[in-house]
Motif scaffolding. Structure first.
Motif, PDB file in Angstrom:
ATOM      1  N   ALA A   1       0.795  -1.223   0.000  1.00  0.00           N
ATOM      2  CA  ALA A   1       0.000   0.000   0.000  1.00  0.00           C
ATOM      3  C   ALA A   1       0.831   1.278   0.000  1.00  0.00           C
ATOM      4  O   ALA A   1       0.597   2.186  -0.780  1.00  0.00           O
ATOM      5  CB  ALA A   1      -0.958  -0.022   1.187  1.00  0.00           C
TER       6      ALA A   1
ATOM      7  N   LYS B   1       7.225  -0.002   3.379  1.00  0.00           N
ATOM      8  CA  LYS B   1       8.187  -0.834   2.657  1.00  0.00           C
ATOM      9  C   LYS B   1       9.551  -0.188   2.490  1.00  0.00           C
ATOM     10  O   LYS B   1      10.432  -0.767   1.864  1.00  0.00           O
ATOM     11  CB  LYS B   1       7.620  -1.197   1.272  1.00  0.00           C
ATOM     12  CG  LYS B   1       6.373  -2.063   1.321  1.00  0.00           C
ATOM     13  CD  LYS B   1       6.680  -3.456   1.860  1.00  0.00           C
ATOM     14  CE  LYS B   1       5.437  -4.233   2.246  1.00  0.00           C
ATOM     15  NZ  LYS B   1       4.751  -4.835   1.134  1.00  0.00           N
TER      16      LYS B   1
ATOM     17  N   GLY C   1       0.642   0.904  -4.154  1.00  0.00           N
ATOM     18  CA  GLY C   1       0.310   2.298  -3.899  1.00  0.00           C
ATOM     19  C   GLY C   1       1.538   3.196  -3.821  1.00  0.00           C
ATOM     20  O   GLY C   1       1.440   4.415  -4.011  1.00  0.00           O
TER      21      GLY C   1
ATOM     22  N   ILE D   1      -3.864   5.677  -8.173  1.00  0.00           N
ATOM     23  CA  ILE D   1      -3.180   4.520  -8.775  1.00  0.00           C
ATOM     24  C   ILE D   1      -3.564   3.262  -7.996  1.00  0.00           C
ATOM     25  O   ILE D   1      -3.298   3.156  -6.796  1.00  0.00           O
ATOM     26  CB  ILE D   1      -1.645   4.721  -8.749  1.00  0.00           C
ATOM     27  CG1 ILE D   1      -1.272   5.955  -9.580  1.00  0.00           C
ATOM     28  CG2 ILE D   1      -0.932   3.468  -9.250  1.00  0.00           C
ATOM     29  CD1 ILE D   1       0.190   6.346  -9.475  1.00  0.00           C
TER      30      ILE D   1
ATOM     31  N   GLY E   1      -1.140  -4.212  -6.859  1.00  0.00           N
ATOM     32  CA  GLY E   1      -2.327  -3.361  -6.831  1.00  0.00           C
ATOM     33  C   GLY E   1      -3.297  -3.854  -5.777  1.00  0.00           C
ATOM     34  O   GLY E   1      -2.970  -4.747  -4.991  1.00  0.00           O
TER      35      GLY E   1
ATOM     36  N   GLU F   1      -7.473  -7.437  -4.038  1.00  0.00           N
ATOM     37  CA  GLU F   1      -8.752  -7.925  -3.481  1.00  0.00           C
ATOM     38  C   GLU F   1      -9.922  -7.530  -4.383  1.00  0.00           C
ATOM     39  O   GLU F   1     -10.991  -8.116  -4.290  1.00  0.00           O
ATOM     40  CB  GLU F   1      -8.976  -7.319  -2.089  1.00  0.00           C
ATOM     41  CG  GLU F   1      -7.941  -7.709  -1.032  1.00  0.00           C
ATOM     42  CD  GLU F   1      -6.793  -6.695  -0.920  1.00  0.00           C
ATOM     43  OE1 GLU F   1      -6.522  -5.978  -1.924  1.00  0.00           O
ATOM     44  OE2 GLU F   1      -6.159  -6.644   0.139  1.00  0.00           O
TER      45      GLU F   1
ATOM     46  N   SER G   1       0.053 -11.028   2.179  1.00  0.00           N
ATOM     47  CA  SER G   1      -0.906 -10.988   1.075  1.00  0.00           C
ATOM     48  C   SER G   1      -0.293 -11.548  -0.211  1.00  0.00           C
ATOM     49  O   SER G   1      -1.025 -12.055  -1.074  1.00  0.00           O
ATOM     50  CB  SER G   1      -1.423  -9.569   0.860  1.00  0.00           C
ATOM     51  OG  SER G   1      -0.389  -8.647   0.897  1.00  0.00           O
TER      52      SER G   1
HETATM   53  P1  AMP Z   1       1.271  -5.459   2.220  1.00  0.00           P
HETATM   54  O1  AMP Z   1       0.623  -6.598   2.968  1.00  0.00           O
HETATM   55  O2  AMP Z   1       1.903  -4.447   3.090  1.00  0.00           O
HETATM   56  O3  AMP Z   1       2.172  -5.941   1.164  1.00  0.00           O
HETATM   57  O4  AMP Z   1       0.095  -4.657   1.522  1.00  0.00           O
HETATM   58  C1  AMP Z   1      -0.982  -5.320   0.964  1.00  0.00           C
HETATM   59  C2  AMP Z   1      -2.074  -4.339   0.709  1.00  0.00           C
HETATM   60  O5  AMP Z   1      -1.641  -3.344  -0.155  1.00  0.00           O
HETATM   61  C3  AMP Z   1      -3.244  -5.037   0.052  1.00  0.00           C
HETATM   62  O6  AMP Z   1      -4.337  -5.052   0.920  1.00  0.00           O
HETATM   63  C4  AMP Z   1      -3.514  -4.180  -1.185  1.00  0.00           C
HETATM   64  O7  AMP Z   1      -4.863  -3.910  -1.393  1.00  0.00           O
HETATM   65  C5  AMP Z   1      -2.773  -2.897  -0.872  1.00  0.00           C
HETATM   66  N1  AMP Z   1      -2.407  -2.188  -2.095  1.00  0.00           N
HETATM   67  C6  AMP Z   1      -1.725  -2.650  -3.137  1.00  0.00           C
HETATM   68  N2  AMP Z   1      -1.651  -1.710  -4.107  1.00  0.00           N
HETATM   69  C7  AMP Z   1      -2.323  -0.632  -3.659  1.00  0.00           C
HETATM   70  C8  AMP Z   1      -2.622   0.636  -4.187  1.00  0.00           C
HETATM   71  N3  AMP Z   1      -2.191   0.973  -5.390  1.00  0.00           N
HETATM   72  N4  AMP Z   1      -3.327   1.490  -3.443  1.00  0.00           N
HETATM   73  C9  AMP Z   1      -3.755   1.138  -2.222  1.00  0.00           C
HETATM   74  N5  AMP Z   1      -3.501  -0.052  -1.646  1.00  0.00           N
HETATM   75  C10 AMP Z   1      -2.814  -0.932  -2.365  1.00  0.00           C
END
Ligand code: AMP
Length: 392
Positions: A196, A201, A220, A289, A317, A320, A349
């Motif tokens: 996200a 990260k 994100g 995005i 992205g 879900e 995830s």
């Molecule tokens: P993580 O577990 O920290 O790798 O993050 C996973 C989360 O990041 C998931 O729930 C995704 O929906 C979210 N995520 C991935 N891409 C995006 C985005 N472009 N905007 C918002 N959330 C995102």
């Protein structure tokens, strides 16, 4: 420092306390996914084969130091008994006299499961008395709970002061696999990092940048990288700190950082928002995005196909939501298709995506630890691992 393994330990006929991560998802009181239980079977079978009396312990959910009926381990014990084809005894507790009494009556090769460790307030505070109690239950402690290794709790750290403490087979495999991924031994080594926010990260990106050849960025955090490049990052809020961190990474001489050439955006952060494809040079100010674009999916897949080592942490992205899942699915398929590479999926995830596509068998290793694998990839020392005995 290499840690001592259960394989180099005399467990024959010993009483052994094994910490596992049986924090499985439940749906209507039923176990929705038993992979964490299955992941512990090699260690448990090794112990059975050696005629050990095995006391198993795990946390489950967040009961906050109190007995919570729905967080009792009974469904886990039932499933574990089925998988082991053995009657796993209920050792009760986790504190008090019952666990010791049940464990002392085990025959060689038998198992008992303690009640949810987090029912005792001493577990999460790494309390000395609770640690000593756990230590009194066995001759040897085996930690097979990689998923809990980033926590300094009584059953991961405190107990190791009272018993010889060694890594179980799953723990050993996690350390070897994640360690190999960032060892720099195979080239090209490619990391794919999404999720996200940059803030979540940044440490992973910084650490991996010194360990791999190329980082493919998605999720994100792409917005902050675009802003750092002087482009539009769209409508999502990015902080000055995130942009500065992204700029520092782009300017560093470490790994080659590749950003999406196109992205999928939507005007609202909603499951049924209308998706539009935008070039990196033209993200509209109103667009959020939500995925990498089709050209980027193809380009990332091509780069992935040439790698010898692949490590993936974080979706490309909002996977879900079906309209924004294509980028993550393309990356998952590209990783699974590269049979020549060692491929490591960094838990959480990312593991969920690979599992839901049925690709788990086609990658080298899917980490069982979400938070733990993240901290490992950040280059941090995990307390539950540091506390284990060093190998000779
Ligand atoms: P993580 O577990 O920290 O790798 O993050 C996973 C989360 O990041 C998931 O729930 C995704 O929906 C979210 N995520 C991935 N891409 C995006 C985005 N472009 N905007 C918002 N959330 C995102």
């Amino acid at each position: 420092m290499t840690k001592r393994s259960i394989r180099d330990t005399d467990i024959q006929g010993k009483t052994v306390l094994v910490r596992v991560d049986f924090n499985v998802p439940l749906r209507d009181g039923q176990i929705a996914d038993d992979s964490r239980i299955r992941a512990a079977l090699p260690t448990l079978n090794l112990l059975r084969g050696a005629g050990a009396k095995t006391a198993i312990c795990s946390h489950f959910g967040r009961p906050n130091g109190q007995v919570v009926e729905e967080m009792k381990l009974a469904p886990v014990r039932k499933r574990l008994s089925e998988l082991l084809v053995a009657d796993v005894k209920d050792a009760g507790g986790p504190a008090g006299e019952l666990p010791g009494q049940v464990i002392s009556k085990l025959d060689p090769g038998q198992f008992a499961l303690l009640e949810n460790l987090r029912f005792d307030p001493g577990e999460e505070t790494n309390d000395r008395v609770f640690s000593r109690h756990l230590g009194s239950l066995a001759d040897i402690f085996v930690n097979d709970a990689f998923g809990a290794a980033h926590r300094a709790h009584a059953s991961t750290v405190g107990v190791t002061e009272h018993l010889p403490a060694v890594a179980g087979l799953l723990m050993e495999r996690e350390l070897t696999m994640l360690g190999n991924a960032i060892s720099g031994a195979s080239s090209p080594a490619i990391a794919i990092v999404g999720g996200a926010k940059v803030a979540d990260k940044i440490q992973v990106l910084k650490h991996l940048a010194t360990r791999v050849d190329t980082i493919l960025v998605g999720g994100g955090m792409v917005a902050a990288f675009y802003v750092a490049q002087g482009r539009s990052g769209g409508a999502a809020a990015v902080t000055v700190e995130e942009v500065a961190a992204a700029r520092a990474l782009l300017n560093s001489a470490d790994a080659n950082i590749i950003l999406p050439a196109d992205v999928i955006t939507a005007v609202e952060f909603k499951i049924d928002s209308e998706a539009s494809v935008d070039e990196s040079s033209g993200v509209p100010a109103t667009g959020i995005i939500l995925d990498i674009g089709p050209r980027t999916s193809a380009e990332y897949s091509r780069i992935i196909s040439l790698a010898k080592m692949l490590i993936w942490n974080g979706p490309m992205g909002v996977f879900e939501w079906p309209a924004f899942a294509a980028g993550s699915e393309a990356v998952a398929r590209a990783i699974a298709s590269n049979a020549a590479a060692t491929s490591i999926i960094g838990g959480g995830s990312t593991a969920e995506i690979v599992g839901s596509l049925g690709l788990t068998e086609q990658v080298t290793h899917v980490s069982t630890g979400g938070g733990a694998s993240l901290e490992f990839l950040e280059g941090k020392s995990l307390p539950g691992i540091a506390a284990l005995d060093d190998a000779d």
